[in-house]
Design an enzyme around this catalytic site. Structure first.
Site: not given
Length: 500
Positions: A209, A211, A216, A362, A368
């Site tokens: 997707e 970034k 957010r 995380r 990412k």
């Protein structure tokens, strides 16, 4: 429980780098805390009163003249009661009432307790990832599985509430926490990937997707009741009426969505991150040019989806938001990355399709990919500038988060990448969180997170972590992040030559 016990434990935690030793000290204290002391004790040890701001500023606290008590006698419960009164003191006569309460509190405290209270009330006890250490300590003190504590925290969003449940009701009480529409869930976080190819090889079946360089958001809808939260779980519903109206129009009765919102230029490319964040405080609706893109669905029409695979959540997402799904796909990852960069975004997210939503963590299931190295670091101080920058706070001291709960670890300095506007803002704002200063620099409480672009890292004995940043430059401040969201010293060390 005596406040002195909390102060002693806090000192033990600060004095060791061993995570096991920190957990043992914290668990030992919590195990002997009475029901009324658990919630405030956890809040104190995590670095902030449960009331948040109490209305007493740094100067007021450090100018307060109160003779310390010779012997410890102040309890955690009484301390919490006074802080509660302080947080609700306002209006006519409030200045004197606040002074009386502070005098009572500090007059009942020993010298070491007074210093602890000053640091607690001014935010100087913040210790980044102490949250993770505290969760382990709660599990140990209550003799319950760590995963049960972490899940309850994920769903409640509050350490103090989680601790009370664990220590008073055990595992059964922790399982009572459910996803509740209208109450924010801690967001799932991503880890940096070495490269697009490494992420694809490690994760297997994935979706790739865009970034986006946005803010957010987490959206909750139940009928026409809509709530919108930031990544730090701050509610911004009243500041984003156009998002509220869009969510009301979704063809579902109830939904919880995770996504990004951006301010766009006329050509469809994103405006700067700072412009997007500024829209959260805008009052003129014409200023609000926010466009949401959603990438996850945690609940849809009465069904919780946290524990189902991403591929199923994506089906629910498309059903709920239609064309508002973030751009991406399961094929041609290199092309998706190229398209994202061409559209003005940061890179891509690579997500394992069989992964569940691990809120507040995380992990490696989301990675990412960005073409440049960036780190989110904590501002520790700023040196006064010279020449054209005389009168401005310029050279930033930067710290990485200690994953074991200690204070941020300094990893470098930089004065590069700052505009005149940023210098002026920085000079004003950093002095509002000043802890002390000398002839060269203003030292600040670890509250501000700044995004740094860098060429890598190098071994260096100059800084406590044994590593230093190479050619660091400021990209922007991150008002959407807390110090607990900053990158760790391990993330900096991973950039050393030969580590990738």
């Amino acid at each position: 429980m005596l406040l002195a016990d909390v102060v002693t434990t806090s000192a033990e935690v600060a004095a060791t780098r061993s995570r096991l030793a920190k957990v043992k000290a914290l668990a030992g204290l919590l195990a002997k805390a009475g029901p009324g002391a658990v919630e405030p004790a956890v809040a104190f040890l995590a670095g902030a009163p449960r009331q948040g701001r109490t209305g007493a500023g740094w100067r007021t606290l450090y100018d307060l003249k109160a003779t310390p008590s010779a012997e410890p006698g102040l309890t955690v419960e009484r301390t919490d009661e006074i802080l509660e009164e302080l947080s609700h003191t306002s209006g006519k006569g409030s200045t004197q009432k606040r002074a009386d309460l502070l005098t009572e509190l500090f007059g009942a405290a020993t010298e070491s307790e007074q210093e602890f209270l000053r640091r607690l009330m001014t935010g100087e006890l913040r210790q980044g990832a102490l949250e993770g250490v505290m969760l382990d300590a709660i599990a140990a003190a209550a003799d319950v599985p760590g995963e049960a504590v972490r899940r309850a925290f994920m769903l409640s969003g509050r350490l103090t509430v989680t601790a009370v449940a664990a220590l008073t009701g055990g595992e059964a009480a922790l399982t009572e926490f459910k996803l509740e529409v209208g109450r924010p869930v801690r967001p799932m976080l991503a880890s940096p990937a070495e490269s697009l190819q490494s992420a694809l090889e490690e994760l297997g079946d994935v979706v790739v997707e865009y970034k986006m360089d946005g803010a957010r958001i987490q959206v909750h809808k139940s009928g026409d009741d809509v709530h919108i939260f930031t990544r730090t779980l701050r509610e911004i519903t009243g500041s984003v009426p156009e998002l509220v109206e869009l969510v009301k129009g979704l063809l579902c009765q109830s939904v919880v969505l995770d996504g990004e919102t951006l301010a766009l230029q006329d050509d469809g490319k994103p405006r700067s991150f700072q412009e997007t964040m500024s829209r959260f405080g805008a009052t003129n609706q014409r200023e609000l040019l926010l466009h949401p893109y959603f990438f996850d669905c945690l609940h849809l029409d009465g069904v919780d989806l946290l524990d189902v695979p991403l591929r199923e959540r994506n089906n629910a997402l498309r059903e709920a938001v239609g064309e508002r799904v973030i751009p991406g796909g399961t094929e041609n990852a290199e092309q998706i990355l190229a398209d994202s960069l061409a559209a003005g975004h940061e890179g891509v997210m690579v997500k394992a399709l069989d992964s569940v939503y691990a809120a507040g963590r995380r992990g490696k299931a989301w990675q990412k990919v960005k073409p440049e190295h960036t780190l989110d670091l904590v501002v520790l101080a700023a040196e006064w500038g010279h020449g054209r920058r005389t009168g401005y706070l310029s050279n930033l001291h930067l710290g990485a988060r200690d994953p074991d709960g200690g204070p941020p670890i300094m990893v470098g300095k930089t004065f590069k990448g700052m505009t005149d506007e940023l210098l002026a803002w920085q000079t004003k704002e950093l002095q509002t969180i000043e802890s002390h200063r000398d002839d060269f620099a203003v030292y600040v409480r670890p509250e501000f997170v700044v995004e740094i672009e860098l060429d890598g890292a190098q071994v260096s004995p100059r800084y406590p972590g044994g590593v230093a940043l190479r050619f660091a430059r400021v990209l922007r401040y991150r008002p959407d992040k807390d110090p607990a969201d900053a990158d760790t010293i391990d993330a900096v060390r991973a950039l050393l030559p030969g580590k990738s």
